[in-house]
Design a protein around this motif. Structure first.
Motif, PDB file in Angstrom:
ATOM      1  N   MET A   5      -4.291   2.198 -34.978  1.00 22.96           N
ATOM      2  CA  MET A   5      -5.133   2.599 -36.101  1.00 22.96           C
ATOM      3  C   MET A   5      -6.456   3.195 -35.623  1.00 22.96           C
ATOM      4  O   MET A   5      -6.975   4.143 -36.231  1.00 22.96           O
ATOM      5  CB  MET A   5      -5.401   1.400 -37.009  1.00 22.96           C
ATOM      6  CG  MET A   5      -4.246   1.051 -37.928  1.00 22.96           C
ATOM      7  SD  MET A   5      -3.884   2.396 -39.101  1.00 22.96           S
ATOM      8  CE  MET A   5      -5.412   2.479 -40.032  1.00 22.96           C
ATOM      9  N   MET A   6      -7.000   2.669 -34.542  1.00 27.58           N
ATOM     10  CA  MET A   6      -8.255   3.204 -34.006  1.00 27.58           C
ATOM     11  C   MET A   6      -8.075   4.641 -33.524  1.00 27.58           C
ATOM     12  O   MET A   6      -8.969   5.482 -33.691  1.00 27.58           O
ATOM     13  CB  MET A   6      -8.762   2.311 -32.873  1.00 27.58           C
ATOM     14  CG  MET A   6      -9.256   0.947 -33.354  1.00 27.58           C
ATOM     15  SD  MET A   6      -9.497  -0.253 -32.021  1.00 27.58           S
ATOM     16  CE  MET A   6     -10.830   0.525 -31.100  1.00 27.58           C
ATOM     17  N   ILE A   7      -6.917   4.914 -32.935  1.00 25.06           N
ATOM     18  CA  ILE A   7      -6.633   6.291 -32.487  1.00 25.06           C
ATOM     19  C   ILE A   7      -6.537   7.227 -33.694  1.00 25.06           C
ATOM     20  O   ILE A   7      -7.110   8.329 -33.687  1.00 25.06           O
ATOM     21  CB  ILE A   7      -5.331   6.326 -31.662  1.00 25.06           C
ATOM     22  CG1 ILE A   7      -5.520   5.557 -30.350  1.00 25.06           C
ATOM     23  CG2 ILE A   7      -4.908   7.764 -31.377  1.00 25.06           C
ATOM     24  CD1 ILE A   7      -4.250   5.416 -29.544  1.00 25.06           C
ATOM     25  N   LEU A   8      -5.853   6.773 -34.734  1.00 27.43           N
ATOM     26  CA  LEU A   8      -5.730   7.601 -35.939  1.00 27.43           C
ATOM     27  C   LEU A   8      -7.084   7.821 -36.602  1.00 27.43           C
ATOM     28  O   LEU A   8      -7.394   8.936 -37.054  1.00 27.43           O
ATOM     29  CB  LEU A   8      -4.764   6.946 -36.925  1.00 27.43           C
ATOM     30  CG  LEU A   8      -3.295   6.902 -36.513  1.00 27.43           C
ATOM     31  CD1 LEU A   8      -2.476   6.124 -37.540  1.00 27.43           C
ATOM     32  CD2 LEU A   8      -2.738   8.320 -36.356  1.00 27.43           C
ATOM     33  N   ILE A   9      -7.909   6.774 -36.667  1.00 24.22           N
ATOM     34  CA  ILE A   9      -9.248   6.908 -37.247  1.00 24.22           C
ATOM     35  C   ILE A   9     -10.090   7.862 -36.416  1.00 24.22           C
ATOM     36  O   ILE A   9     -10.867   8.669 -36.953  1.00 24.22           O
ATOM     37  CB  ILE A   9      -9.935   5.530 -37.346  1.00 24.22           C
ATOM     38  CG1 ILE A   9      -9.191   4.633 -38.342  1.00 24.22           C
ATOM     39  CG2 ILE A   9     -11.395   5.672 -37.745  1.00 24.22           C
ATOM     40  CD1 ILE A   9      -9.226   5.133 -39.758  1.00 24.22           C
ATOM     41  N   GLY A  10      -9.939   7.801 -35.090  1.00 24.00           N
ATOM     42  CA  GLY A  10     -10.676   8.719 -34.217  1.00 24.00           C
ATOM     43  C   GLY A  10     -10.282  10.171 -34.455  1.00 24.00           C
ATOM     44  O   GLY A  10     -11.144  11.056 -34.515  1.00 24.00           O
ATOM     45  N   VAL A  12     -18.519   6.078 -33.226  1.00 22.73           N
ATOM     46  CA  VAL A  12     -19.235   5.196 -34.151  1.00 22.73           C
ATOM     47  C   VAL A  12     -18.305   4.724 -35.267  1.00 22.73           C
ATOM     48  O   VAL A  12     -18.244   3.537 -35.594  1.00 22.73           O
ATOM     49  CB  VAL A  12     -20.472   5.910 -34.734  1.00 22.73           C
ATOM     50  CG1 VAL A  12     -21.060   5.101 -35.889  1.00 22.73           C
ATOM     51  CG2 VAL A  12     -21.518   6.129 -33.655  1.00 22.73           C
ATOM     52  N   VAL A  13     -17.559   5.638 -35.867  1.00 23.62           N
ATOM     53  CA  VAL A  13     -16.648   5.280 -36.957  1.00 23.62           C
ATOM     54  C   VAL A  13     -15.531   4.377 -36.448  1.00 23.62           C
ATOM     55  O   VAL A  13     -15.146   3.402 -37.123  1.00 23.62           O
ATOM     56  CB  VAL A  13     -16.069   6.553 -37.614  1.00 23.62           C
ATOM     57  CG1 VAL A  13     -14.981   6.190 -38.620  1.00 23.62           C
ATOM     58  CG2 VAL A  13     -17.169   7.344 -38.285  1.00 23.62           C
ATOM     59  N   VAL A  14     -15.010   4.667 -35.262  1.00 23.86           N
ATOM     60  CA  VAL A  14     -13.956   3.827 -34.687  1.00 23.86           C
ATOM     61  C   VAL A  14     -14.469   2.413 -34.450  1.00 23.86           C
ATOM     62  O   VAL A  14     -13.774   1.430 -34.730  1.00 23.86           O
ATOM     63  CB  VAL A  14     -13.437   4.447 -33.367  1.00 23.86           C
ATOM     64  CG1 VAL A  14     -12.519   3.462 -32.643  1.00 23.86           C
ATOM     65  CG2 VAL A  14     -12.694   5.745 -33.645  1.00 23.86           C
ATOM     66  N   PHE A  15     -15.702   2.298 -33.963  1.00 23.63           N
ATOM     67  CA  PHE A  15     -16.268   0.967 -33.707  1.00 23.63           C
ATOM     68  C   PHE A  15     -16.483   0.193 -35.010  1.00 23.63           C
ATOM     69  O   PHE A  15     -16.185  -1.000 -35.093  1.00 23.63           O
ATOM     70  CB  PHE A  15     -17.594   1.103 -32.963  1.00 23.63           C
ATOM     71  CG  PHE A  15     -18.273  -0.209 -32.712  1.00 23.63           C
ATOM     72  CD1 PHE A  15     -17.794  -1.088 -31.759  1.00 23.63           C
ATOM     73  CD2 PHE A  15     -19.397  -0.581 -33.446  1.00 23.63           C
ATOM     74  CE1 PHE A  15     -18.410  -2.304 -31.527  1.00 23.63           C
ATOM     75  CE2 PHE A  15     -20.017  -1.795 -33.230  1.00 23.63           C
ATOM     76  CZ  PHE A  15     -19.525  -2.662 -32.262  1.00 23.63           C
TER      77      PHE A  15
END
Length: 287
Positions: free
Chosen positions: A28-33, A241-244
């Motif tokens: 999910m973090m990869i997709l959000i990135g 920042v958004v991923v974090f």
């Protein structure tokens, strides 16, 4: 249950345990990135929005609802931890009550056959309760010379409790224990069923669906709108920042989901199997 030293900061920071939320959230973090990169690219390179664009003001909305989402997540994690801690207290009571019952029986019973019966059956209650709460099925269990024919389709801890009470009643009828002693034993046996019911209440009553669903939707909308405002001030730094931010918010929800049912086999669940093993060890020492 994960055993650790709470004072070892370096281990916490640089070690990623198999139960760490980072591992679960990587896809999910990869997709959000990727999503954040696309939004930032469109705003800066393709649309080339001006600094006075109203889109920039979406950060005001994030500042306003950020406090609300933090309150929701605090309540969510506190509620989940209360369930985890309540489960631990009930299993601690089961350990103590098993010891107390064994201590009293060791003083009351002189016949070695009767002592051996309780020596095997008292720990089996904790073992069957652990399997019952973890949804592990055991249709027939042979415990050191005792043939326990357990009905697969019935409530297994109740069947063990019934055997214990039946044996205590037989001892009273045969005159091996007095009426006062039987009343004392009955109180200890009743506590077993009370503990079982309390643990079942925790396991079978999850947090209301609408509340859990609302938090997930809230986090999703919050994260999806985050890159639009921050792309103006942070540029491509918006991506990490958004991923974090997503990692922090989603991790709190995942942790709460894991510990709200403390009787499973997750890394942070209660060590009920070890507690049942300790009960067996202590009861055998006493009897």
């Amino acid at each position: 249950m994960v055993q650790y030293n709470p004072k070892d900061w370096l281990t916490f920071i640089f070690r990623f345990h198999k139960s760490d939320t980072f591992r679960q959230l990587i896809p999910m973090m990869i997709l959000i990135g990727i999503y954040s990169y696309v939004v930032t690219y469109l705003e800066m390179e393709y649309w080339q929005l001006a600094e006075n664009s109203h889109v920039k003001n979406t950060t005001i909305m994030h500042g306003m609802v950020g406090f609300v989402i933090s309150l929701l997540l605090v309540f969510r994690t506190n509620t989940a931890y209360d369930r985890w801690w309540e489960g631990r207290k009930h299993w601690g009571a089961l350990v103590n009550n098993s010891r107390n019952l064994a201590i009293k029986l060791s003083a009351y019973l002189k016949d070695e056959h009767d002592r051996n019966y309780f020596r095997k059956l008292i720990p089996s209650y904790a073992s069957f309760l652990q399997k019952h709460l973890a949804d592990e099925e055991t249709a027939l269990m042979l415990i050191d010379g005792l043939d326990l024919d357990i009905d697969h389709h019935k409530h297994k801890p109740n069947q063990i409790a019934k055997m214990l009470f039946q044996k205590a009643n037989d001892l009273h009828v045969s005159g091996k224990i007095s009426g006062d002693q039987f009343i004392i034993i009955n109180a200890e046996l009743q506590s077993f069923t009370d503990i079982c019911g309390a643990c079942e209440r925790i396991k079978n009553t999850p947090i209301p669906y609408s509340y859990s669903s609302f938090i997930k939707k809230f986090i999703f909308i919050y994260i999806m709108t985050l890159p639009f405002g921050y792309a103006f001030s942070l540029g491509y730094y918006t991506i990490p920042v958004v991923v974090f931010v997503f990692y922090v918010l989603a991790s709190l929800e995942l942790i709460a989901e894991e510990i709200e049912d403390p009787f499973g086999n997750d890394a942070n669940d209660l060590p009920t199997k070890k507690l049942a093993s300790n009960i067996k060890k202590h009861v055998e020492e006493i009897l």
